[in-house]
Design a protein around this motif. Sequence first.
Motif, PDB file in Angstrom:
ATOM      1  N   ILE A  15       0.837  -1.201   0.000  1.00 57.73           N
ATOM      2  CA  ILE A  15       0.000   0.000   0.000  1.00 57.73           C
ATOM      3  C   ILE A  15       0.871   1.249   0.000  1.00 57.73           C
ATOM      4  CG2 ILE A  15      -1.739   1.298   1.297  1.00 57.73           C
ATOM      5  CD1 ILE A  15      -2.561  -1.463   2.527  1.00 57.73           C
ATOM      6  N   ALA A  16       1.870   1.281   0.887  1.00 56.86           N
ATOM      7  CA  ALA A  16       2.709   2.472   1.031  1.00 56.86           C
ATOM      8  C   ALA A  16       3.491   2.768  -0.245  1.00 56.86           C
ATOM      9  CB  ALA A  16       3.656   2.299   2.216  1.00 56.86           C
ATOM     10  N   PHE A  17       4.102   1.741  -0.832  1.00 61.22           N
ATOM     11  CA  PHE A  17       4.893   1.967  -2.047  1.00 61.22           C
ATOM     12  C   PHE A  17       3.996   2.385  -3.219  1.00 61.22           C
ATOM     13  CE2 PHE A  17       8.501  -0.508  -0.194  1.00 61.22           C
ATOM     14  CZ  PHE A  17       9.492   0.435  -0.469  1.00 61.22           C
ATOM     15  N   GLY A  18       2.848   1.736  -3.344  1.00 62.35           N
ATOM     16  CA  GLY A  18       1.930   2.107  -4.414  1.00 62.35           C
ATOM     17  C   GLY A  18       1.444   3.535  -4.276  1.00 62.35           C
ATOM     18  N   ALA A  19       1.030   3.899  -3.068  1.00 62.52           N
ATOM     19  CA  ALA A  19       0.552   5.263  -2.823  1.00 62.52           C
ATOM     20  C   ALA A  19       1.677   6.273  -2.989  1.00 62.52           C
ATOM     21  CB  ALA A  19      -0.040   5.362  -1.410  1.00 62.52           C
ATOM     22  N   TRP A  20       2.882   5.885  -2.622  1.00 61.98           N
ATOM     23  CA  TRP A  20       4.052   6.759  -2.765  1.00 61.98           C
ATOM     24  C   TRP A  20       4.317   7.079  -4.227  1.00 61.98           C
ATOM     25  CZ3 TRP A  20       9.810   5.412  -2.849  1.00 61.98           C
ATOM     26  CH2 TRP A  20      10.594   6.547  -2.554  1.00 61.98           C
TER      27      TRP A  20
END
Length: 210
Positions: A15-20
């Motif tokens: 989630i974090a990498f995608g949103a980043w």
Amino acid sequence: MTSDLLDGLIETFKIAFGAWAVSAVVGLLLAIVRDAAIWPVRMTVAVATAVMRSVPQLILLYLIFFGLPSVGIDVGALLTAVLVLGLADAAFNAEYYRGSLLTVPHSQREAGMSLGFSPVGTLRHVVVPQAMLYMIAPLLNSFLSLLKTATLASAIGLPEILYRAQNDMQTTGEVTRVIVVVIVIYAVLCMPLIRLIAHVEQRTKERLYT
């Protein structure tokens, strides 16, 4: 318990990498468009950014995940989390990126235009490469923030670390131990990143004032 939390941590990183990635790209585009010569474009971006900054991310998650299926659009939990958290973060980071772009002297833009670059080409080949140094710290801060706000995705059923922790607490009844383990995991992940951000910010200040 630990195995479940580690599985949840992997989902949190997704989630974090995608949103980043969404935040980095969209935030830069918003920063560039904010200085566009076309007034309606500037105003549209300004209003959209203000709305995204004003509405709680949890409400946006509910709106997309539970609201869109009612009109026949099913985005999916992971994509919903990535888009909502990424776009919300981009709305906040756009001003940081815009500030980074403004560190490049206007003479550099004029030099790019005199070499035959179009306005877009000047941004791509002259302005953005020079501004990247000042974008590193905001980008790192963005990832740190998203790593923590990714826990909001538990509200729409994504099995990230908080979702797994809640299940473990309900199954074992060991609330304190589970929470402590989650805190330790986040501390181990975030503290080195916080130190790195502080180091980058210090180096950037030194570069800016020398």
